[in-house]
Write an enzyme that holds these catalytic residues in place. Structure first.
Site, short mmCIF file in Angstrom:
data_model
loop_
_atom_site.label_atom_id
_atom_site.label_comp_id
_atom_site.label_asym_id
_atom_site.label_seq_id
_atom_site.Cartn_x
_atom_site.Cartn_y
_atom_site.Cartn_z
N CYS A 150 34.69 35.75 54.54
CA CYS A 150 36.14 35.66 54.79
C CYS A 150 36.66 36.73 55.74
CB CYS A 150 36.89 35.76 53.47
SG CYS A 150 36.23 34.63 52.27
N HIS A 177 44.00 37.87 53.72
CA HIS A 177 43.13 36.74 53.43
C HIS A 177 43.68 35.99 52.23
CE1 HIS A 177 39.90 34.16 52.67
NE2 HIS A 177 39.42 34.83 51.63
N ASN A 212 41.66 28.66 49.68
CA ASN A 212 40.93 29.70 50.40
C ASN A 212 40.07 29.03 51.49
OD1 ASN A 212 39.08 31.61 51.23
ND2 ASN A 212 38.56 32.32 49.18
N1 ACO Z 1 39.93 24.97 35.13
C1 ACO Z 1 40.01 25.29 33.83
N2 ACO Z 1 39.31 26.32 33.30
C2 ACO Z 1 38.49 27.02 34.12
C3 ACO Z 1 38.37 26.71 35.47
C4 ACO Z 1 39.13 25.64 35.99
N3 ACO Z 1 39.10 25.27 37.27
N4 ACO Z 1 37.49 27.58 36.04
C5 ACO Z 1 37.09 28.41 35.07
N5 ACO Z 1 37.67 28.06 33.91
C6 ACO Z 1 37.54 28.67 32.60
C7 ACO Z 1 36.28 29.48 32.47
O1 ACO Z 1 35.21 28.63 32.12
C8 ACO Z 1 36.64 30.45 31.38
O2 ACO Z 1 36.50 29.79 30.15
P1 ACO Z 1 35.90 30.56 28.87
O3 ACO Z 1 36.84 31.71 28.64
O4 ACO Z 1 35.93 29.51 27.81
O5 ACO Z 1 34.53 30.99 29.29
C9 ACO Z 1 38.13 30.67 31.59
O6 ACO Z 1 38.59 29.60 32.42
C10 ACO Z 1 38.52 31.97 32.23
O7 ACO Z 1 37.76 32.15 33.39
P2 ACO Z 1 37.88 33.49 34.16
O8 ACO Z 1 36.81 33.50 35.18
O9 ACO Z 1 38.02 34.61 33.22
O10 ACO Z 1 39.29 33.34 34.89
P3 ACO Z 1 39.96 34.37 35.84
O11 ACO Z 1 41.27 34.76 35.31
O12 ACO Z 1 39.03 35.46 36.29
O13 ACO Z 1 40.23 33.47 37.15
C11 ACO Z 1 39.29 32.99 39.28
C12 ACO Z 1 39.16 32.83 37.79
C13 ACO Z 1 40.52 32.25 39.76
C14 ACO Z 1 38.04 32.42 39.95
C15 ACO Z 1 39.41 34.49 39.63
O14 ACO Z 1 38.40 35.22 38.99
C16 ACO Z 1 39.35 34.74 41.10
O15 ACO Z 1 40.21 34.33 41.86
N6 ACO Z 1 38.35 35.50 41.55
C17 ACO Z 1 38.22 35.82 42.95
C18 ACO Z 1 37.68 34.65 43.64
C19 ACO Z 1 37.78 34.82 45.10
O16 ACO Z 1 38.71 35.37 45.62
N7 ACO Z 1 36.75 34.32 45.75
C20 ACO Z 1 36.65 34.30 47.12
C21 ACO Z 1 36.55 35.67 47.69
S1 ACO Z 1 35.60 35.80 49.06
C22 ACO Z 1 35.91 34.51 49.87
O17 ACO Z 1 37.05 34.24 50.09
C23 ACO Z 1 34.77 33.61 50.27
#
Ligand code: ACO
Length: 331
Positions: free
Chosen positions: A116, A256, A286
């Site tokens: 990114c 970003h 994203n």
């Molecule tokens: N729908 C419903 N539930 C979901 C989903 C979904 N799409 N995805 C995950 N869950 C569930 C998980 O399984 C988990 O369940 P569990 O507690 O029973 O195990 C629960 O939701 C919580 O998941 P977390 O990972 O704790 O959720 P979090 O608050 O961390 O949010 C997210 C997840 C949105 C992915 C966040 O961690 C994030 O944005 N991380 C950064 C990602 C990012 O920016 N990536 C790209 C960066 S680099 C680039 O741009 C290429």
């Protein structure tokens, strides 16, 4: 010797696929909901290409618009840099395909794989060729077709990304305008947190890699989240220091567009108020290296940024990598 040449963006263009995929659409293919996606990421919908469209097609459209905006002929482009992790194929580079498509017959061309942060790495690289007096006009493109490397059975990744391309033309600009400073960095130790494991020389494509779904994006979301907030702050401060500026000097933060919560946390740490932060991830998700140039193009075309504004562009991504650029807008 320190270069006396100032380099700025003289044209912008983007390409965004027509097809809109909403959160409700996704809830029909994986176990998710509009509410979960909105509250965790801020994303409402994203754009996805059709099966016949590749990254170079989006690049070509964005590049043609940027050339028109800059009033530059493709034959006068000296260098094309395409930042992407979703190249049309391993080789030839997507930049060479774009060179052919836009008939930039006098341009050198190469791709960059920086996740990114790619567009900002591309801008810094292209600007240095101009500052060194080697080239006069550089086309930099950030482009991704992430929809083709997403695991549409993995709800933790497939809801977050979208497709698009953004391009800019770099040229010499008036003294005191353009790129005032940049900061680039990487942390290879954390690279395993965001990968597309198979398809390269480590793990060539085989029936096994396909069965194990190793050609898709794999991400440890929580870990990426924590690093992102930290490095967005630290790289921004580095770029400010190099420009000899304070946070109060920034008119707009164009970050970003990965996650609304990441952007808000980083902006809060940097004490930049919400009205000075540009966000469009609700519409596009994203788009990796395409996020920043598309956001910049939108902000510029909508008249939000004006001549003399100081912009802070900041990104983090796969690698891990991070980058920030401080720009005094001249268009
Ligand atoms: N729908 C419903 N539930 C979901 C989903 C979904 N799409 N995805 C995950 N869950 C569930 C998980 O399984 C988990 O369940 P569990 O507690 O029973 O195990 C629960 O939701 C919580 O998941 P977390 O990972 O704790 O959720 P979090 O608050 O961390 O949010 C997210 C997840 C949105 C992915 C966040 O961690 C994030 O944005 N991380 C950064 C990602 C990012 O920016 N990536 C790209 C960066 S680099 C680039 O741009 C290429």
């Amino acid at each position: 010797m320190k270069s006396t040449i100032s380099v700025g963006i003289t044209g912008m263009g983007s390409s965004i696929p027509d097809k809109v995929v909403t959160n409700d659409d996704l809830s029909k293919i994986v176990d998710t909901s509009d509410e979960w996606i909105r509250t965790r990421s801020g994303i409402r919908e994203r754009r996805i290409v059709d099966e016949n469209t590749a990254t170079s097609d989006l690049c070509t459209e964005a590049a043609k618009k940027a050339l028109i905006d800059a009033n530059v002929n493709a034959k006068d482009i000296d260098l094309i840099i395409v930042a992407t992790v979703t190249a049309d194929m391993a080789f030839p580079s997507t930049a060479c395909i774009v060179q052919k498509n836009i008939e930039a017959t006098n341009a050198a061309a190469f791709d960059m794989s920086v996740g990114c942060s790619g567009f900002l790495y591309g801008v810094a690289t292209g600007a240095n060729f101009i500052k060194a007096g080697v080239y006069k006009k550089v086309l930099v493109i950030g482009a991704e077709v992430l929809s083709k490397i997403l695991d549409w059975e993995d709800r933790s990744t497939c809801v977050l990304f979208g497709d698009g391309a953004g391009a800019c033309i770099l040229e010499e600009c008036n003294d005191g305008y353009g790129i005032l400073s940049y900061d680039l960095g990487a942390d290879g130790k954390s690279g395993h947190l965001l990968t597309q494991p198979a398809g390269g020389s480590r793990m060539p494509a085989s029936h096994k890699t396909i069965d194990e779904r190793l050609h898709y994006v794999h991400m440890e979301g929580k870990e990426v989240f924590k690093s992102a907030v930290r490095v967005m702050e630290s790289t921004s401060l580095q770029a400010l220091k190099k420009a000899n500026m304070e946070l109060e000097d920034i008119d707009f933060l164009i970050p970003h567009q990965a996650n609304e919560r990441i952007i808000k946390s980083a902006a809060k740490r940097l004490k930049i108020s919400d009205d000075r932060v540009y966000m469009n991830l609700d519409k596009y998700g994203n788009m990796s290296s395409a996020s920043i140039p598309i956001a910049l193009d939108e902000a510029y075309r909508n008249g939000l940024i004006k001549k003399g504004d100081i912009l802070l562009l900041v990104a983090f991504g796969a690698g891990f990598t991070w980058a920030s650029v401080i720009l005094k807008w001249e268009k």
